[in-house]
Scaffold this motif. Structure first.
Motif, PDB file in Angstrom:
ATOM      1  N   ILE A   1      37.372   8.590  34.965  1.00 48.59           N
ATOM      2  CA  ILE A   1      37.268   9.686  34.001  1.00 48.59           C
ATOM      3  C   ILE A   1      36.028  10.530  34.271  1.00 48.59           C
ATOM      4  N   ASP A   2      36.032  11.754  33.752  1.00 43.66           N
ATOM      5  CA  ASP A   2      34.891  12.627  34.013  1.00 43.66           C
ATOM      6  C   ASP A   2      33.722  12.288  33.087  1.00 43.66           C
ATOM      7  N   ASP A   3      32.571  12.851  33.405  1.00 40.30           N
ATOM      8  CA  ASP A   3      31.332  12.505  32.706  1.00 40.30           C
ATOM      9  C   ASP A   3      31.383  12.834  31.216  1.00 40.30           C
ATOM     10  N   SER A   4      32.060  13.910  30.855  1.00 42.47           N
ATOM     11  CA  SER A   4      32.076  14.315  29.445  1.00 42.47           C
ATOM     12  C   SER A   4      32.766  13.270  28.578  1.00 42.47           C
ATOM     13  N   ILE A   5      33.868  12.708  29.072  1.00 36.23           N
ATOM     14  CA  ILE A   5      34.559  11.653  28.324  1.00 36.23           C
ATOM     15  C   ILE A   5      33.697  10.402  28.273  1.00 36.23           C
ATOM     16  N   ALA A   6      33.085  10.063  29.398  1.00 33.49           N
ATOM     17  CA  ALA A   6      32.230   8.872  29.445  1.00 33.49           C
ATOM     18  C   ALA A   6      31.108   8.967  28.418  1.00 33.49           C
ATOM     19  N   ASN A   7      30.501  10.126  28.305  1.00 32.33           N
ATOM     20  CA  ASN A   7      29.399  10.292  27.355  1.00 32.33           C
ATOM     21  C   ASN A   7      29.868  10.193  25.909  1.00 32.33           C
ATOM     22  N   LYS A   8      31.050  10.722  25.613  1.00 35.96           N
ATOM     23  CA  LYS A   8      31.593  10.614  24.255  1.00 35.96           C
ATOM     24  C   LYS A   8      31.903   9.162  23.902  1.00 35.96           C
ATOM     25  N   VAL A   9      32.464   8.440  24.858  1.00 39.29           N
ATOM     26  CA  VAL A   9      32.756   7.024  24.623  1.00 39.29           C
ATOM     27  C   VAL A   9      31.454   6.246  24.432  1.00 39.29           C
ATOM     28  N   HIS A  10      30.449   6.575  25.218  1.00 37.96           N
ATOM     29  CA  HIS A  10      29.149   5.911  25.074  1.00 37.96           C
ATOM     30  C   HIS A  10      28.574   6.146  23.681  1.00 37.96           C
ATOM     31  N   ASP A  11      28.707   7.361  23.176  1.00 36.67           N
ATOM     32  CA  ASP A  11      28.247   7.649  21.811  1.00 36.67           C
ATOM     33  C   ASP A  11      29.006   6.790  20.798  1.00 36.67           C
ATOM     34  N   PHE A  12      30.309   6.656  21.009  1.00 26.79           N
ATOM     35  CA  PHE A  12      31.131   5.859  20.095  1.00 26.79           C
ATOM     36  C   PHE A  12      30.737   4.382  20.146  1.00 26.79           C
ATOM     37  N   MET A  13      30.392   3.901  21.316  1.00 27.09           N
ATOM     38  CA  MET A  13      30.002   2.497  21.482  1.00 27.09           C
ATOM     39  C   MET A  13      28.817   2.120  20.592  1.00 27.09           C
ATOM     40  N   GLN A  14      27.961   3.088  20.294  1.00 30.33           N
ATOM     41  CA  GLN A  14      26.757   2.800  19.504  1.00 30.33           C
ATOM     42  C   GLN A  14      27.090   2.386  18.071  1.00 30.33           C
ATOM     43  N   LEU A  15      28.300   2.691  17.628  1.00 27.68           N
ATOM     44  CA  LEU A  15      28.703   2.374  16.257  1.00 27.68           C
ATOM     45  C   LEU A  15      29.101   0.916  16.090  1.00 27.68           C
ATOM     46  N   TYR A  16      29.199   0.188  17.208  1.00 27.92           N
ATOM     47  CA  TYR A  16      29.675  -1.196  17.149  1.00 27.92           C
ATOM     48  C   TYR A  16      28.684  -2.106  17.858  1.00 27.92           C
ATOM     49  N   ARG A  17      27.598  -2.328  17.157  1.00 25.34           N
ATOM     50  CA  ARG A  17      26.549  -3.199  17.685  1.00 25.34           C
ATOM     51  C   ARG A  17      26.195  -4.254  16.644  1.00 25.34           C
ATOM     52  N   ASN A  18      25.659  -5.311  17.117  1.00 22.80           N
ATOM     53  CA  ASN A  18      25.260  -6.408  16.248  1.00 22.80           C
ATOM     54  C   ASN A  18      24.181  -5.947  15.267  1.00 22.80           C
ATOM     55  N   GLY A  19      24.378  -6.276  13.991  1.00 23.42           N
ATOM     56  CA  GLY A  19      23.368  -5.984  12.983  1.00 23.42           C
ATOM     57  C   GLY A  19      23.518  -4.657  12.285  1.00 23.42           C
ATOM     58  N   LEU A  20      24.385  -3.776  12.780  1.00 24.14           N
ATOM     59  CA  LEU A  20      24.531  -2.474  12.134  1.00 24.14           C
ATOM     60  C   LEU A  20      25.176  -2.623  10.757  1.00 24.14           C
ATOM     61  N   LYS A  21      26.262  -3.408  10.691  1.00 20.23           N
ATOM     62  CA  LYS A  21      26.931  -3.662   9.415  1.00 20.23           C
ATOM     63  C   LYS A  21      26.972  -5.150   9.082  1.00 20.23           C
ATOM     64  N   LYS A  22      27.090  -5.964  10.118  1.00 19.38           N
ATOM     65  CA  LYS A  22      27.071  -7.413   9.952  1.00 19.38           C
ATOM     66  C   LYS A  22      26.606  -8.036  11.257  1.00 19.38           C
ATOM     67  N   LYS A  23      26.342  -9.343  11.206  1.00 22.15           N
ATOM     68  CA  LYS A  23      25.754 -10.014  12.364  1.00 22.15           C
ATOM     69  C   LYS A  23      26.729 -10.989  13.012  1.00 22.15           C
ATOM     70  N   ALA A  24      26.493 -11.219  14.279  1.00 23.91           N
ATOM     71  CA  ALA A  24      27.301 -12.176  15.035  1.00 23.91           C
ATOM     72  C   ALA A  24      26.924 -13.598  14.652  1.00 23.91           C
TER      73      ALA A  24
ATOM     74  N   ARG B   1      39.327   9.347  20.778  1.00 19.77           N
ATOM     75  CA  ARG B   1      38.279   8.344  21.008  1.00 19.77           C
ATOM     76  C   ARG B   1      38.307   7.803  22.434  1.00 19.77           C
ATOM     77  N   ASN B   2      39.483   7.845  23.058  1.00 20.76           N
ATOM     78  CA  ASN B   2      39.647   7.299  24.414  1.00 20.76           C
ATOM     79  C   ASN B   2      39.279   5.817  24.477  1.00 20.76           C
ATOM     80  N   THR B   3      39.731   5.068  23.462  1.00 23.80           N
ATOM     81  CA  THR B   3      39.537   3.620  23.465  1.00 23.80           C
ATOM     82  C   THR B   3      40.874   2.930  23.692  1.00 23.80           C
TER      83      THR B   3
END
Length: 340
Positions: A165-188, A120-122
């Protein structure tokens, strides 16, 4: 992450150093001295802090004279990331100084990388090789495992930027970031009600963690997206919407502790906004620059805290505005200021 209970000696030296570069080409000696100060502060052997780290400390409110070593990668990554950004403005000898600091810092980051899912590179604010909460926290460390923090967006993007880090890792992390947004499972619920429906990035990468909206963390996330020239997702756009609404409503002036629970102060919020805007123009933010400059100048005029003055002055410089000189009676010698 910033917190009012942490000292950030290295960060003050770094911001002063950044201002010297922007303020005058005749400050070469001072820049060299500040780089040397950063070098002196960096840990050279493993001990309480890992080799290559910049030390930071927790201060407890009931006893403000007592500090605990807070083992985290954030300030180390932030120093390395900022030095990389400033590298083109340094002389050859200063570049060598900066490169030594950046190289030493690389050994720190693995200690905080997710162990269970390394792909995940987090990253975490506290060590993951031996899970801790509040390092050196005495009886609090009895709860290390059950109360362990999730990895977070802020440390992740700062440390990835620090490692270039190289672009490929950055893009994978960006994809992962989309799973943790407000309203997806619960709200702030840490933010005023009118913003609670905006599907912006949450601070934490953890299903058991609350959804937390923090405009400084979000500014760093958008910086990461902009730096790697990634196509914007709907979450990126929603995050920008939240930031622009906060600026337009001027909520950051009196409500910074709610809008940015990790960074707390208006001066630090403005510093983050200006850093994002200085990287690459974002039209929605550019249209609000005049308002940001006006409020920053007001805060600077009323500020008695040197750290706030430095952060606010830096923000103005990034927006192309020359800040006033700090009043001599409010300042001390440089070495004393860095250590205070």
């Amino acid at each position: 992450m910033f917190n009012s209970a942490r000292r950030y000696i290295a960060l003050l030296a770094l911001v002063l150093f950044s201002n010297c570069i922007r303020a005058s080409t005749n400050d070469s000696i001072l820049i060299t001295q500040l780089l040397q100060k950063l070098d002196d502060l960096q840990i050279k052997e493993n001990g309480i802090f890992p080799k290559g780290a910049f030390p930071s400390f927790r201060m407890y409110t009931p006893n403000k004279s007592r500090y605990k070593a807070d083992v985290n990668p954030f300030f180390t990554g932030l120093v390395a990331f900022t030095l990389q950004h400033l590298m083109p403005d340094l002389s050859p000898s200063q570049q060598l100084q900066a490169k030594r600091i950046i190289e030493r810092a690389k050994s720190v980051y693995p200690k905080f990388k997710n162990r269970k899912y390394p792909e995940r590179n987090t990253y975490n604010f506290w060590p993951t090789d031996t899970v801790q909460i509040y390092p050196n926290g005495g009886w609090l460390n009895l709860f290390n495992k059950p109360q362990a923090l999730a990895d977070d967006l802020d440390d992740t993007v700062i440390l990835l930027l620090a490692q270039n880090i190289d672009d490929s890792i950055a893009n994978k992390v960006h994809d992962f970031m989309q799973l943790y947004r407000n309203g997806l499972k619960k709200k702030a619920n840490n933010i005023v009600e009118k913003y609670q429906g905006i599907e912006a990035y949450s601070t934490w990468f953890g299903d058991k963690m609350p959804i937390e909206l923090d405009v400084c963390v979000q500014a760093n996330a958008l910086y990461f997206v902009q730096y790697y020239h990634m196509p914007w997702s709907s979450t990126d756009s929603a995050t920008l919407k939240l930031i622009t609404n906060v600026i337009r409503d001027k909520e950051y002036i009196n409500g910074a502790n709610h809008l940015s629970p990790q960074y707390v102060r208006p001066s630090v919020v403005l510093y983050h906004f200006s850093r994002l805007m200085a990287l690459k123009p974002i039209p929605e933010l550019e249209s609000l620059k005049a308002s940001l400059v006006e409020e920053t100048e007001k805060l600077l005029k009323d500020s008695d805290l040197f750290m706030d003055q430095v952060l606010l002055s830096t923000s103005l410089l990034r927006w192309g505005v020359q800040p006033p000189n700090l009043a001599p009676h409010k300042t001390k010698g440089l070495a004393t200021l860095i250590e205070d």
